[in-house]
Scaffold this motif. Structure first.
Motif, PDB file in Angstrom:
ATOM      1  N   LYS A 138      -4.420  -9.799  -6.922  1.00  0.00           N
ATOM      2  CA  LYS A 138      -4.185  -8.562  -5.931  1.00  0.00           C
ATOM      3  C   LYS A 138      -3.439  -8.755  -4.914  1.00  0.00           C
ATOM      4  N   ARG A 145       0.289  -6.657  -4.412  1.00  0.00           N
ATOM      5  CA  ARG A 145       0.761  -6.000  -3.235  1.00  0.00           C
ATOM      6  C   ARG A 145       1.909  -6.507  -2.704  1.00  0.00           C
ATOM      7  N   GLU A 148      -2.140   1.868  -3.545  1.00  0.00           N
ATOM      8  CA  GLU A 148      -3.390   2.570  -3.663  1.00  0.00           C
ATOM      9  C   GLU A 148      -3.617   2.304  -5.199  1.00  0.00           C
ATOM     10  N   GLU A 152      -4.844  -1.054  -6.076  1.00  0.00           N
ATOM     11  CA  GLU A 152      -6.162  -1.242  -5.596  1.00  0.00           C
ATOM     12  C   GLU A 152      -7.180  -0.537  -6.523  1.00  0.00           C
TER      13      GLU A 152
END
Length: 500
Positions: free
Chosen positions: A88, A92, A147, A150
């Protein structure tokens, strides 16, 4: 892939203290600029003999803390086969760096959210006339790239974990049994490193893919939450940039595809597990190249974790040439082709009368799905599998032919059960599948039910005759019951003969 192992340090766009740190280190902290006086290879004392110099030699002191923090996270990770926290984080960071053409991520504004909501609403309205499956969108949303990262990570975890688990087990198996107890800490470190390596590369691939996708179903699998139709306005703008097609048409066509996928996954309850199960079944048959892994383990140097990264980048998977593995691959490829082919056919039927650029947009999407992108190729290397519908055009033609031959209800009714769907053989002979006699499953159920009850019909009729023995039927079985049955039988035969 980045040349920096594990993505150490912060991305250039997000330095911890801006450009201030760089100005404080005029030498750049390069390697080979000094002797062993500087133990960490930073600044003018960086030495080539220092193993840390290879990893951290070009870093300024302000980034060193973040680098060691990541290293500590990597070595202390005790979760599953992939370090998803690291995945993650890297995803990002990759998104924040932007795409190669300079496109940067941005929050979605009210106008883009409104345009996406309206496009998806209109798409559902158009689809109502071309499919019997009702809307599958409970809500609509416009996502930024961050987004999307995620929202999609849980689905990636389902796809990648089975393969990563095999690599983790193989890391312990490459050592002789008598050495495994002695090498316990080393094996644990190797597995932590392997989980981190997978996490780093999956994170980077997801981050790159976030710059390419236009919705939540681009790869034919539902990557977002169930019932949430999503589009990425920034990527839609990039997608239509060189197409000479009005932006509204591009957005509406992509909304049709997203809405069609949502209908399929919402109202075919077994489909999601069928697709993910096919990926998992294929993963179980993947053979790890232990010879390559043995080379890495045998020469493993904890100060050079990029060795594992290189091994993963080059691919360590050799699909076994067994009937079971071939069947798993065929099942997955056919399922992906059927999903994408159905969406392609249904969307074209809805768009053709309404969008002037429907044909051009359809061909663009077909080529995009057929060729894939760099991120998809990364996943192919990491999990030994390309998530592409190789037979998209064949499947699309088959669904269109089914619409002509059986109507919308007859076509969509095939999604009621996986055994009713066309097979790979049917994609070779679509006319044979389209025009063969449809099975009447209600009659089959009736036959199976009667067989389960006991003896078959003639015996039951004799029993009925004996039960009716209270009168003048001749219940001794000779004339009355047999005569009536014979009469009925002759009538049936006569009817059959007449019909023939």
């Amino acid at each position: 892939m980045s040349d920096t192992p594990f993505g150490f340090g912060l991305p250039p766009e997000e330095p911890e203290n801006g450009d201030e740190g760089k100005k404080k280190d005029p030498t750049g902290g390069g390697q080979g600029s000094g002797g062993p006086a500087n133990p960490f290879g930073i600044g003018p004392g960086a030495g080539g003999d220092n193993p840390f110099a290879a990893m951290f030699g070009t870093m300024n002191p302000n980034d060193l803390g973040a680098a060691f923090q990541q290293l500590g996270q990597m070595l202390s990770y005790e979760g599953g086969p992939v370090n998803w926290d690291m995945a993650k984080q890297i995803a990002r960071q990759t998104v924040s760096q932007g795409t190669p053409d300079g496109s940067k991520d941005a929050s979605v504004g009210p106008s883009d959210q409104s345009a996406v909501t309206e496009a998806l609403r209109l798409a559902d309205l158009w689809l109502d006339g071309v499919t019997s499956l009702p809307s599958g969108s409970v809500s609509t949303v416009a996502w930024s790239r961050a987004e999307w990262v995620e929202a999609s990570l849980p689905a990636w975890q389902q796809l990648v974990d089975p393969v990563a688990e095999r690599v983790g087990l193989a890391m312990g198996d490459v050592l002789p049994e008598e050495m495994q107890a002695m090498a316990g800490p080393l094996i644990g470190m190797m597995r932590s490193m392997g989980g981190a390596m997978f996490g780093q590369q999956i994170g980077q691939a997801v981050g790159v893919l976030a710059g390419e996708v236009v919705g939540s179903t681009d790869i034919g699998l539902p990557l977002g939450p169930a019932g949430k139709a999503a589009l990425l306005p920034l990527n839609i703008e990039r997608f239509g940039k060189d197409l000479s097609v009005a932006q509204d048409e591009v957005r509406l066509y992509l909304a049709l595809r997203e809405a069609a996928h949502q209908r399929l996954f919402a109202h075919v309850p077994w489909l999601r597990s069928h697709l993910f199960g096919a990926v998992e079944a294929y993963a179980r048959g993947i053979k790890v190249d232990t010879s390559k892994l043995e080379d890495v383990v045998g020469q493993f140097d904890p100060t050079q974790p990029e060795q594992l990264q290189d091994a993963l980048q080059q691919g360590m998977f050799q699909p076994e040439d067994t009937p079971e593995q071939k069947a798993s691959l065929a099942r997955l490829e056919t399922a992906l082709a059927l999903v994408e082919g159905w969406v392609d056919a249904v969307v074209h039927e809805a768009a053709k009368p309404r969008l002037t650029s429907a044909d051009a947009l359809r061909e663009t999407m077909r080529r995009r799905r057929a060729s894939g992108g760099p991120a998809e190729q990364t996943f192919a290397t990491l999990i030994g599998l390309q998530l592409r519908p190789r037979r998209l055009r064949d499947a699309s033609r088959l669904w269109a032919s089914l619409t002509d031959a059986r109507g919308v209800d007859g076509r969509d009714g095939l999604w009621e059960h996986p055994d009713m769907l066309p097979t790979a053989h049917d994609l070779d002979d679509p006319d044979g599948f389209v025009h063969h006699e449809q099975l009447d499953f209600s009659e089959l159920d009736k036959m199976l039910g009667e067989a389960a009850k006991g003896p078959h019909k003639p015996a039951a009729e004799e029993s009925d005759g004996s039960d009716g023995s209270d009168g003048s039927d001749g219940s001794d079985g000779s004339d009355g019951s047999d005569g009536s049955d014979g009469s009925d039988g002759s009538k049936r035969d006569g009817k059959d003969d007449t019909d023939k």
